[in-house]
Write an enzyme that holds these catalytic residues in place. Structure first.
Site, PDB file in Angstrom:
ATOM      1  N   ASN A  11       0.879  -1.170   0.000  1.00  0.00           N
ATOM      2  CA  ASN A  11       0.000   0.000   0.000  1.00  0.00           C
ATOM      3  C   ASN A  11       0.912   1.215   0.000  1.00  0.00           C
ATOM      4  OD1 ASN A  11      -1.784   2.054   0.453  1.00  0.00           O
ATOM      5  ND2 ASN A  11      -2.373   1.412   2.529  1.00  0.00           N
ATOM      6  N   LYS A  13       0.157   4.241  -0.317  1.00  0.00           N
ATOM      7  CA  LYS A  13      -0.440   5.458   0.276  1.00  0.00           C
ATOM      8  C   LYS A  13      -0.161   6.649  -0.649  1.00  0.00           C
ATOM      9  CE  LYS A  13      -0.079   3.264   4.733  1.00  0.00           C
ATOM     10  NZ  LYS A  13      -0.051   3.375   6.189  1.00  0.00           N
ATOM     11  N   HIS A 100      -9.668   1.665   4.966  1.00  0.00           N
ATOM     12  CA  HIS A 100      -8.395   1.873   5.665  1.00  0.00           C
ATOM     13  C   HIS A 100      -8.596   2.882   6.800  1.00  0.00           C
ATOM     14  CE1 HIS A 100      -4.220   2.727   6.552  1.00  0.00           C
ATOM     15  NE2 HIS A 100      -3.899   1.646   5.856  1.00  0.00           N
ATOM     16  N   GLU A 102      -6.832   5.171   7.865  1.00  0.00           N
ATOM     17  CA  GLU A 102      -6.468   6.558   7.547  1.00  0.00           C
ATOM     18  C   GLU A 102      -7.625   7.275   6.865  1.00  0.00           C
ATOM     19  OE1 GLU A 102      -2.846   5.593   5.477  1.00  0.00           O
ATOM     20  OE2 GLU A 102      -1.865   5.106   7.376  1.00  0.00           O
ATOM     21  N   GLU A 169      -5.526  -4.656  10.561  1.00  0.00           N
ATOM     22  CA  GLU A 169      -4.482  -3.655  10.781  1.00  0.00           C
ATOM     23  C   GLU A 169      -4.758  -2.906  12.085  1.00  0.00           C
ATOM     24  OE1 GLU A 169      -2.458  -2.494   6.830  1.00  0.00           O
ATOM     25  OE2 GLU A 169      -4.116  -1.126   7.135  1.00  0.00           O
ATOM     26  N   GLY A 175       2.703   2.212  11.098  1.00  0.00           N
ATOM     27  CA  GLY A 175       3.776   3.215  11.115  1.00  0.00           C
ATOM     28  C   GLY A 175       4.426   3.413  12.476  1.00  0.00           C
ATOM     29  N   SER A 213       3.383  -2.128  10.265  1.00  0.00           N
ATOM     30  CA  SER A 213       4.829  -2.196  10.526  1.00  0.00           C
ATOM     31  C   SER A 213       5.487  -3.513  10.113  1.00  0.00           C
ATOM     32  CB  SER A 213       5.130  -1.916  12.010  1.00  0.00           C
ATOM     33  OG  SER A 213       4.748  -0.612  12.349  1.00  0.00           O
TER      34      SER A 213
HETATM   35  P1  13P Z   1       3.030   0.453   7.653  1.00  0.00           P
HETATM   36  O1  13P Z   1       3.484  -0.854   7.077  1.00  0.00           O
HETATM   37  O2  13P Z   1       3.777   1.634   7.137  1.00  0.00           O
HETATM   38  O3  13P Z   1       2.929   0.389   9.145  1.00  0.00           O
HETATM   39  O4  13P Z   1       1.510   0.674   7.114  1.00  0.00           O
HETATM   40  C1  13P Z   1       0.601  -0.335   7.217  1.00  0.00           C
HETATM   41  C2  13P Z   1      -0.608   0.037   6.440  1.00  0.00           C
HETATM   42  O5  13P Z   1      -1.303   0.983   6.788  1.00  0.00           O
HETATM   43  C3  13P Z   1      -0.899  -0.736   5.235  1.00  0.00           C
HETATM   44  O6  13P Z   1      -2.187  -0.490   4.774  1.00  0.00           O
END
Ligand code: 13P
Length: 252
Positions: A11, A13, A100, A102, A169, A175, A213
């Site tokens: 992903n 982002k 997601h 976010e 997740e 992160g 992560s």
């Molecule tokens: P990270 O791997 O950067 O922690 O992000 C995970 C994520 O949000 C994947 O959708």
């Protein structure tokens, strides 16, 4: 080592430009040369502006390209700045990440996510539906009730379950360089599979990914959880080396 099909899904982002194709290209070369790991599926979910360019440049298709969100409306219409599932499908997207955390944080409601899942399934996109608790919810012992609620409220009984996979997740792991306790994670993944099968009365368990992560170091530990069908990888997917390390170390 397991023989089950494993998913390694990136992903990106809000990251990448046309030159970032070199990342995809290096991963593609590695995948093509190392067919000892033939029981795996690689997907990279990129910003919408890059989907068609990457799909066209990828001659030998060992990698699928996906999107990261869409507008819920199925037809074209007066939605400035928006892109729907049909548009994503037409430019070559095969997968889509929905729900997601976010985007939930930006105000995406469960009803809206449900509509997005429905319109994506109508376009025959493979949906990666994200769920997971906050650290506050975890501290209050709410992990199981939250994930059950998230499964129930965005997936309708009538949806085609073959094209839906769940990405667990935990928000506190995204992160943060933290991953859940491995035994606890095993229980949670099992719980998601069993609850989903019970709620929707499906014949098979759903595919469940872990995200948060994931890196080349912790993937070996995560590989002990057999129930995990793959990984949703954020920042480590923005580097070909880090992404390849995850695959390499998983199969080591
Ligand atoms: P990270 O791997 O950067 O922690 O992000 C995970 C994520 O949000 C994947 O959708």
């Amino acid at each position: 080592m397991t023989n089950k099909l494993k998913y390694f899904i990136g992903n990106w982002k809000m990251f990448g430009d046309l030159a970032s194709f070199k990342i995809i290209s290096k991963i593609n070369t590695y995948i093509s040369k190392n067919n000892y790991i033939n029981k795996k599926k690689i997907v990279i979910c990129v910003p919408n502006i890059l989907i068609n360019f990457f799909v066209k440049k990828l001659k030998k298709k060992s990698i699928s390209i996906g999107a990261q969100n869409c507008h819920h409306h199925e037809a074209s219409g007066p939605f400035t700045g928006s892109v729907n599932a049909s548009m994503l499908k037409k430019v070559g997207s095969e997968y889509i990440i929905l729900g997601h955390s976010e985007n939930r944080k930006e105000g995406e409601s469960p009803k809206l996510i449900e509509k997005k899942i429905e319109s994506s399934l109508n376009q025959k996109l493979n949906v990666i539906y994200c769920i997971g608790e906050t650290s506050h919810e975890k501290k209050r012992g709410k992990t199981y009730s939250i994930i059950r609620k998230q499964i129930k409220e965005c997936i309708k009984k009538s949806f085609n379950k073959k094209r839906i996979m769940i990405a667990y997740e935990p928000i506190w792991c995204i992160g943060s360089n933290k991953i859940p306790n491995i035994n606890e994670l095993k229980y949670i993944i099992k719980y998601i599979k069993i609850s989903y099968k019970k709620i929707f009365k499906t014949k098979n368990f759903p595919k469940v990914l872990y995200g948060g992560s994931v890196n080349g170091k912790n993937v070996k530990l995560l590989s002990n959880v057999n129930e995990i069908d793959g990984f949703l990888i954020g920042s480590a997917s923005q580097s070909s080396k880090k992404f390849i390390d995850i695959i390499k170390n998983y199969y080591k």
